[in-house]
Design an enzyme around this catalytic site. Structure first.
Site, mmCIF file in Angstrom:
data_model
loop_
_atom_site.group_PDB
_atom_site.id
_atom_site.type_symbol
_atom_site.label_atom_id
_atom_site.label_comp_id
_atom_site.label_asym_id
_atom_site.label_seq_id
_atom_site.Cartn_x
_atom_site.Cartn_y
_atom_site.Cartn_z
ATOM 1 N N ASP A 1 -8.774 17.247 46.258
ATOM 2 C CA ASP A 1 -7.736 18.096 45.685
ATOM 3 C C ASP A 1 -6.644 17.150 45.173
ATOM 4 O O ASP A 1 -6.568 15.986 45.560
ATOM 5 C CB ASP A 1 -7.181 19.091 46.722
ATOM 6 C CG ASP A 1 -6.449 20.239 46.027
ATOM 7 O OD1 ASP A 1 -6.152 20.117 44.816
ATOM 8 O OD2 ASP A 1 -6.156 21.258 46.677
HETATM 9 C C1 BGC Z 1 -4.674 22.935 43.865
HETATM 10 C C2 BGC Z 1 -6.088 23.003 43.324
HETATM 11 C C3 BGC Z 1 -6.079 22.749 41.841
HETATM 12 C C4 BGC Z 1 -5.434 21.397 41.586
HETATM 13 C C5 BGC Z 1 -5.393 21.016 40.110
HETATM 14 C C6 BGC Z 1 -3.951 21.659 43.456
HETATM 15 O O1 BGC Z 1 -2.605 21.705 43.809
HETATM 16 O O2 BGC Z 1 -4.690 23.029 45.275
HETATM 17 O O3 BGC Z 1 -6.655 24.251 43.596
HETATM 18 O O4 BGC Z 1 -7.366 22.799 41.338
HETATM 19 O O5 BGC Z 1 -4.089 21.430 42.069
HETATM 20 O O6 BGC Z 1 -4.533 21.802 39.401
#
Ligand code: BGC
Length: 802
Positions: free
Chosen positions: A229
């Site tokens: 993530d």
């Molecule tokens: C989120 C993810 C997301 C990623 C990219 C993160 O803060 O938890 O779900 O895909 O950002 O935007």
């Protein structure tokens, strides 16, 4: 080795560089070795490709795209094929926008109704969540785009989301929090998966050997790429060793040096790096054809129609006294409620789609056939009391034959980075409902929210239609259901308890301290309410229809159940038949029943159909913590067919041969788990469940201290930074628009500075900050300066080398 030729062309520097992002959403390219860059983009219910300045929180605008209903909504359709269709449409838009990997679907379990991100997730039940998610993945991938289901795993709260440690026993982990992912991996073979921010039993998901190596790769045979993530990598070298492929977003040269150093000092083998590069190359080649296709098939009319159909399938009718709905043509209606004019159709954060023309109920009333006598705002959505608005709405209600009252949760309640504080609707909304009901008994409440709310007010309305967060076309579908153009047939994918106080995790969810203790074990959602005999407002799987259904002729064995469903009413409709398995006599503690199959049956008025639901390998299994594998208890089981988890229509008994495993629990040591009384499990029972002592939260001033925890630092600088951050955050929340950047920073550990600043801040600089926070003023400052210069020089050298 599959890519020996390519690998032989790469230096160690280049290999290390490939294992982290080039910028917020792109991977690195090395044209000389024939390696192209790929683009990863959110998200679960619509594309969010930022053509200009990128950020991962959806702060800057993105390209227009179709906003499909959120996962919370589509889950109410219980329609895997619908998921597949949405997945394909997302992939078509991805192809048009040059996106290779779609960051979704999200399938974390709704452990508590308060998780701010529940709208992005499907269900409290792993079977339903897994099946729905697998549908999306199949749909995305059959168009040649890679899916990236997330967040793997046990990521069920937003509070301290980058630093919280989920403490749970192996059985709960496997049965509740991993089964959905297992279904996705085994049944739809995603080309990638996103590891979550949190720790699981003391080890970050992204470097958790048990999770990535033992379970994901060995047990389930996952062969794709593991993507962190955004900012979720803690120790990159450890991650690479345990199976994490790609660190996102753009940690800069520091991360490359970290990997290189790990190879040089023997912590990591070059073959580990090669294995990860192979996974990355697989991902790149998976999407190659789609990338070259580049059709111009952006948000189309077809996608708009699909979004509307999906929203319609998701609509769930929770109450319909005296068949108030559907409203007949020409009914004189008053439309009341801010959400009618300013719709809520998605949540805030990284999943936020730039939908070109989101529909609203007020506009959609125009050609509905109903006679709209007026619209009144009724309330301020952020809860401010306003007698004037209320009186105006009540006056309007008095003149109408029926009132359509659009209520819901506001934007701050459902956002990434923030959990809800309670489950109630704003008081000014329930006050208005009461006053309107006194003026006109024919009230239809249409509810817009991505998660369960308390509905003690429901006696004040005659009909209640749950619209969830239905995407850009949601409002049109709502009006179609109000007028009977469509017959709502959705069923709740999560229990709606009477009150938050009734929820199983209420004493442990998002509490202070690092540890998120999953004391309630397997008793999540209906598994708890049924075991403990707590009546919910609306049970899991519940939903009404404008017609009625009857069930008959159940025949079941270990392999399948066949039965007949008849539409006994006067309208065509869809029934979602659910199959539960129950084992009353058991040496292992269990839920009363568990969902193990379901089927959507579309029936014309008067029509009957025999449906067959197969029973798979998950139907009778449980995780045995003694033998450390899936086992089956032998004996009699009940196969129960229900129109909800509590309305069982048919039951058959089947005898199943067991696996003769040792009994894993001593009932007298774990009384609360055998009775299901899990809101307050004593320490000794939780210890027995875990099989070890309960870990204790420690406040450490270190790389993993969050900005919100800096108040515990030994430096006035830390206190000041934390105080300013808290003040800004509170101010933004009061304004009703969550500042996602502030929220993110508040819950962000210091190390993420070195992971998310594109190389401007190095881990050495973070260590300097830590010294500062420990109270070593001068040394800390000097270290930051020294590391800053070192990073600058090193970056120049590395840039040339790669
Ligand atoms: C989120 C993810 C997301 C990623 C990219 C993160 O803060 O938890 O779900 O895909 O950002 O935007």
């Amino acid at each position: 080795m599959k890519y020996a030729n390519i690998l032989s062309k790469l230096t160690l520097d280049q290999k290390c560089a490939l294992l982290s992002g080039a910028d917020v959403f792109k991977t690195r390219e090395i044209p000389a070795a024939g390696i192209s860059s790929i683009w990863l983009t959110d998200g679960p219910h619509g594309l969010r490709k930022q053509a200009g300045a990128s950020d991962h929180l959806g702060l800057n605008p993105s390209e227009p795209a179709t906003c499909f209903p959120t996962a919370a909504a589509t889950a109410c359709s219980w329609d895997e094929k619908l998921g597949e269709e949405i997945g394909s449409a997302l992939a078509e838009e991805a192809i048009a926008q040059g996106v290779d990997v779609i960051l979704g679907p999200g399938l974390n379990i709704k452990r508590s109704p308060l998780c701010g991100r529940n709208f992005e997730y499907f269900s409290e039940d792993p079977y339903l969540a897994g099946k729905m998610a697998a549908g999306y993945v199949r749909g995305i991938q059959k168009r040649g785009i890679a899916a990236c289901p997330k967040h793997f795993a046990v990521n069920n709260q937003e509070t301290r989301r980058m630093a919280s440690d989920s403490i749970l026993d192996e059985r709960t982990l496997r049965e509740i929090y991993l089964t959905g992912f297992e279904i996705v991996v085994r049944e739809s073979a995603p080309a990638s998966i996103m590891s979550s921010y949190n720790l699981i039993n003391g080890s970050y998901a992204n470097e958790n050997k048990h999770l990535l190596e033992d379970i994901l790769k060995k047990d389930w045979g996952f062969q794709g790429a593991v993507v962190t993530d955004w900012g979720g990598s803690n120790d990159h070298a450890m991650g690479v060793k345990t199976g994490s492929t790609l660190e996102m977003p753009a940690p800069g040269w520091d991360s490359i040096c970290e990997l290189k150093k790990a190879v040089e000092n023997g912590r990591l083998k070059e073959s580990d790096i090669d294995a990860r590069i192979e996974e990355l190359l697989d991902l790149i080649s998976f999407t190659k054809n789609a990338r070259e296709e580049k059709k111009s098939c952006a948000a189309s009319e077809d996608h708009k129609k699909l979004a509307r159909r999906a929203a319609a399938e998701a609509l769930t009718l929770l109450k319909n006294e005296k068949e108030l709905l559907p409203l007949s043509a020409g009914t004189r209606v008053a439309l009341i409620g801010d959400f009618a004019a300013l719709p809520r159709y998605q949540g805030a954060g990284s999943s936020q789609v730039n939908a070109p023309h989101p529909s609203n109920v007020l506009e959609c009333m125009e050609n509905s056939g109903l006679e709209l006598i007026g619209y009144a705002q009724g309330f301020h959505r952020l809860g401010k009391e306003d007698e004037g608005l209320l009186e105006e709405a009540v006056k309007l209600a008095k003149r109408a034959e029926a009132v359509i009252l659009c209520l819901g949760l506001d934007e701050v309640q459902e956002s990434e980075g923030l959990d809800r504080e309670h489950m109630r609707l704003a008081k000014n909304q329930t006050d208005l409902l009461r006053a309107a009901a006194a003026a006109n008994p024919n009230i239809v409440v249409v509810l817009f929210s991505g998660s369960a709310v308390e509905t003690k007010w429901r006696s004040d309305c005659r009909a209640l239609l749950y619209a969830s967060l239905g995407g850009q076309e949601g409002a049109g579908a709502v009006v179609d259901a109000l007028t009977g153009k469509i017959n709502p047939g959705g069923k709740l994918a999560e229990t709606w308890p009477e009150s938050y106080e009734d929820t199983p995790a209420k004493n442990n969810f998002a509490k202070t301290g690092r540890m998120a203790q999953y004391r309630e074990s397997i008793y999540v959602g209906y598994r708890y309410y049924q075991k403990k005999n707590v009546s919910p407002a609306f049970p899991f799987g519940f939903g009404l229809s404008y017609t009625s259904f009857a069930y008959s002729d159940l025949r079941a064995d270990e392999k399948q159940a066949a039965f007949t469903v008849t539409n006994t009413g006067k309208r065509d409709g869809t029934e979602i038949a659910q199959l539960y398995i129950s084992k009353p006599e058991s040496a292992v503690f269990r839920a009363v029943r568990e969902l193990k199959g379901f089927c959507r049956v579309e029936l014309k008025a008067g029509e009957s159909r025999t449906v067959t639901i197969p029973l798979d390998d998950k139907a009778f299994r449980y995780w045995n913590v003694k033998s450390n594998r899936w086992e089956t208890e032998g004996g009699e089981y009940f196969v129960q067919i229900g129109s909800s988890s509590e309305a069982l229509q048919l039951t058959a008994s089947v005898n199943v041969e067991g696996t003769q495993a040792p009994v894993p629990y001593k009932a007298q040591e774990m009384a609360h788990y055998f009775t299901g009384d899990v809101q307050k499990v004593p320490d000794r029972e939780f210890t027995a469940l875990l099989g070890h002592e309960i870990p204790v939260s420690k406040k450490e001033i270190g790389r993993n201290m969050t900005f919100g925890e800096m108040r515990y630092a030994r430096s006035p600088l830390g206190w000041l930074a934390c105080a300013i951050l808290s003040a800004l955050l509170n101010r933004s929340l009061k304004k009703g628009k969550p500042d996602l950047n502030l929220l993110f920073i508040y819950n962000m550990p210091l190390r993420a500075l070195a992971k998310m600043t594109g190389g401007i801040v190095s881990m050495g600089m973070v260590d300097g900050m830590v010294m500062e926070l420990k109270g070593f003023w001068i040394i800390g400052l000097l270290r930051i300066l020294y590391e800053f210069i070192k990073n600058l020089l090193r970056s120049r050298i590395m840039e040339k080398r790669i």
